[in-house]
Design a protein around this motif. Structure first.
Motif, PDB file in Angstrom:
ATOM      1  N   LEU A 196     -46.608  45.193  62.276  1.00 12.46           N
ATOM      2  CA  LEU A 196     -47.636  44.268  62.750  1.00 12.46           C
ATOM      3  C   LEU A 196     -48.990  44.920  63.021  1.00 12.46           C
ATOM      4  N   ALA A 197     -49.135  46.201  62.771  1.00 13.11           N
ATOM      5  CA  ALA A 197     -50.374  46.905  63.106  1.00 13.11           C
ATOM      6  C   ALA A 197     -51.602  46.216  62.526  1.00 13.11           C
ATOM      7  N   ASP A 198     -51.555  45.816  61.280  1.00 11.60           N
ATOM      8  CA  ASP A 198     -52.697  45.183  60.623  1.00 11.60           C
ATOM      9  C   ASP A 198     -52.458  43.707  60.323  1.00 11.60           C
ATOM     10  N   ALA A 199     -51.453  43.125  60.945  1.00  9.84           N
ATOM     11  CA  ALA A 199     -51.096  41.733  60.654  1.00  9.84           C
ATOM     12  C   ALA A 199     -52.116  40.772  61.246  1.00  9.84           C
ATOM     13  N   VAL A 225     -40.746  35.982  69.096  1.00 10.10           N
ATOM     14  CA  VAL A 225     -41.743  34.931  69.285  1.00 10.10           C
ATOM     15  C   VAL A 225     -43.095  35.506  68.885  1.00 10.10           C
ATOM     16  N   ILE A 226     -43.792  34.812  67.988  1.00 14.29           N
ATOM     17  CA  ILE A 226     -45.128  35.230  67.547  1.00 14.29           C
ATOM     18  C   ILE A 226     -46.094  34.087  67.819  1.00 14.29           C
ATOM     19  N   GLY A 227     -47.237  34.433  68.388  1.00 14.26           N
ATOM     20  CA  GLY A 227     -48.252  33.426  68.668  1.00 14.26           C
ATOM     21  C   GLY A 227     -49.644  33.964  68.387  1.00 14.26           C
ATOM     22  N   GLU A 228     -50.591  33.037  68.340  1.00 11.64           N
ATOM     23  CA  GLU A 228     -51.971  33.436  68.091  1.00 11.64           C
ATOM     24  C   GLU A 228     -52.587  34.002  69.366  1.00 11.64           C
ATOM     25  N   GLN A 229     -53.312  35.093  69.222  1.00 14.68           N
ATOM     26  CA  GLN A 229     -53.958  35.749  70.353  1.00 14.68           C
ATOM     27  C   GLN A 229     -55.265  35.036  70.645  1.00 14.68           C
ATOM     28  N   ARG A 230     -55.299  34.347  71.776  1.00 19.84           N
ATOM     29  CA  ARG A 230     -56.515  33.640  72.180  1.00 19.84           C
ATOM     30  C   ARG A 230     -56.934  34.040  73.589  1.00 19.84           C
ATOM     31  N   GLY A 231     -56.318  35.084  74.126  1.00 26.76           N
ATOM     32  CA  GLY A 231     -56.667  35.549  75.459  1.00 26.76           C
ATOM     33  C   GLY A 231     -56.020  34.755  76.579  1.00 26.76           C
ATOM     34  N   PRO A 239     -43.358  31.686  60.407  1.00 27.20           N
ATOM     35  CA  PRO A 239     -41.900  31.490  60.405  1.00 27.20           C
ATOM     36  C   PRO A 239     -41.145  32.560  59.598  1.00 27.20           C
ATOM     37  N   GLN A 240     -41.647  32.895  58.427  1.00 31.44           N
ATOM     38  CA  GLN A 240     -40.996  33.914  57.604  1.00 31.44           C
ATOM     39  C   GLN A 240     -41.114  35.296  58.248  1.00 31.44           C
ATOM     40  N   LEU A 241     -42.269  35.600  58.820  1.00 29.25           N
ATOM     41  CA  LEU A 241     -42.463  36.884  59.486  1.00 29.25           C
ATOM     42  C   LEU A 241     -41.523  37.028  60.682  1.00 29.25           C
ATOM     43  N   THR A 242     -41.369  35.967  61.439  1.00 23.68           N
ATOM     44  CA  THR A 242     -40.468  35.971  62.591  1.00 23.68           C
ATOM     45  C   THR A 242     -39.025  36.245  62.154  1.00 23.68           C
ATOM     46  N   LYS A 243     -38.590  35.537  61.148  1.00 22.27           N
ATOM     47  CA  LYS A 243     -37.224  35.722  60.635  1.00 22.27           C
ATOM     48  C   LYS A 243     -37.040  37.134  60.088  1.00 22.27           C
ATOM     49  N   SER A 244     -37.999  37.619  59.344  1.00 24.51           N
ATOM     50  CA  SER A 244     -37.928  38.958  58.771  1.00 24.51           C
ATOM     51  C   SER A 244     -37.848  40.036  59.857  1.00 24.51           C
ATOM     52  N   LEU A 245     -38.700  39.921  60.878  1.00 27.01           N
ATOM     53  CA  LEU A 245     -38.675  40.901  61.970  1.00 27.01           C
ATOM     54  C   LEU A 245     -37.337  40.898  62.697  1.00 27.01           C
ATOM     55  N   ASP A 277     -55.572  42.107  67.752  1.00 31.12           N
ATOM     56  CA  ASP A 277     -56.701  41.181  67.917  1.00 31.12           C
ATOM     57  C   ASP A 277     -56.385  39.763  67.465  1.00 31.12           C
ATOM     58  N   SER A 278     -55.360  39.603  66.619  1.00 32.44           N
ATOM     59  CA  SER A 278     -55.077  38.307  66.024  1.00 32.44           C
ATOM     60  C   SER A 278     -53.824  37.622  66.581  1.00 32.44           C
ATOM     61  N   LEU A 279     -52.819  38.403  66.974  1.00 26.65           N
ATOM     62  CA  LEU A 279     -51.545  37.800  67.376  1.00 26.65           C
ATOM     63  C   LEU A 279     -50.877  38.592  68.483  1.00 26.65           C
ATOM     64  N   PHE A 280     -49.870  37.962  69.073  1.00 24.80           N
ATOM     65  CA  PHE A 280     -48.974  38.653  70.000  1.00 24.80           C
ATOM     66  C   PHE A 280     -47.547  38.418  69.522  1.00 24.80           C
ATOM     67  N   CYS A 281     -46.677  39.352  69.849  1.00 19.41           N
ATOM     68  CA  CYS A 281     -45.271  39.237  69.466  1.00 19.41           C
ATOM     69  C   CYS A 281     -44.414  39.732  70.619  1.00 19.41           C
ATOM     70  N   VAL A 282     -43.463  38.904  71.015  1.00 17.19           N
ATOM     71  CA  VAL A 282     -42.519  39.266  72.064  1.00 17.19           C
ATOM     72  C   VAL A 282     -41.131  39.289  71.441  1.00 17.19           C
TER      73      VAL A 282
END
Length: 126
Positions: free
Chosen positions: A40-43, A80-86, A51-57, A112-117
């Motif tokens: 996810l460094a440059d994601a 869980v992946i979501g958009e980073q909006r602060g 959805p595909q990224l979540t399943k793959s991870l 800068d773009s997303l968060f992942c838990v």
């Protein structure tokens, strides 16, 4: 013949994990952190791809944990992946398990773009 069967019968009748194969939260957290950093460094957050990224991870993490040698553990990985909006976000989980053998680990990745838990739960098969 003892309570666990004849000597040399293997793990088939073991009621508790030994010291080595026990689920270690620190080891699991290191694995999760390394995978998230690599993948996810440059994601960028793209809703159609999440959805595909979540399943793959979750599959990659589960497979890596199996390679760590946690024999007779059922691994459950939640991503869980979501958009980073602060904005803030809280997550919680409740589990009914054996506190002597079962455990979990979690890690959070933010760019800068997303968060992942990620939460990984290890439950021993009796």
């Amino acid at each position: 013949m003892g309570e666990l069967g004849p000597e040399g019968s293997g793990d088939a009748h073991r009621l508790r994990p030994g010291l080595r194969p026990r689920f270690k939260s620190s080891t699991v957290k290191e694995c999760i952190h390394a995978i998230l950093k690599e993948k996810l460094a440059d994601a960028q957050y793209v809703p159609e791809e999440v959805p595909q990224l979540t399943k793959s991870l979750s599959e990659i993490i589960k497979d890596r944990l199996k390679e760590e040698g946690f024999d007779r553990y059922k691994m459950v990985v939640q991503v869980v992946i979501g958009e980073q909006r602060g904005e803030g976000m809280n997550m919680a989980a409740r589990c009914f398990w054996d506190a002597d053998t079962d455990s979990y680990a979690h890690d959070v990745f933010v760019n800068d773009s997303l968060f992942c838990v990620v939460a990984a739960f290890g439950c021993f098969y009796y």
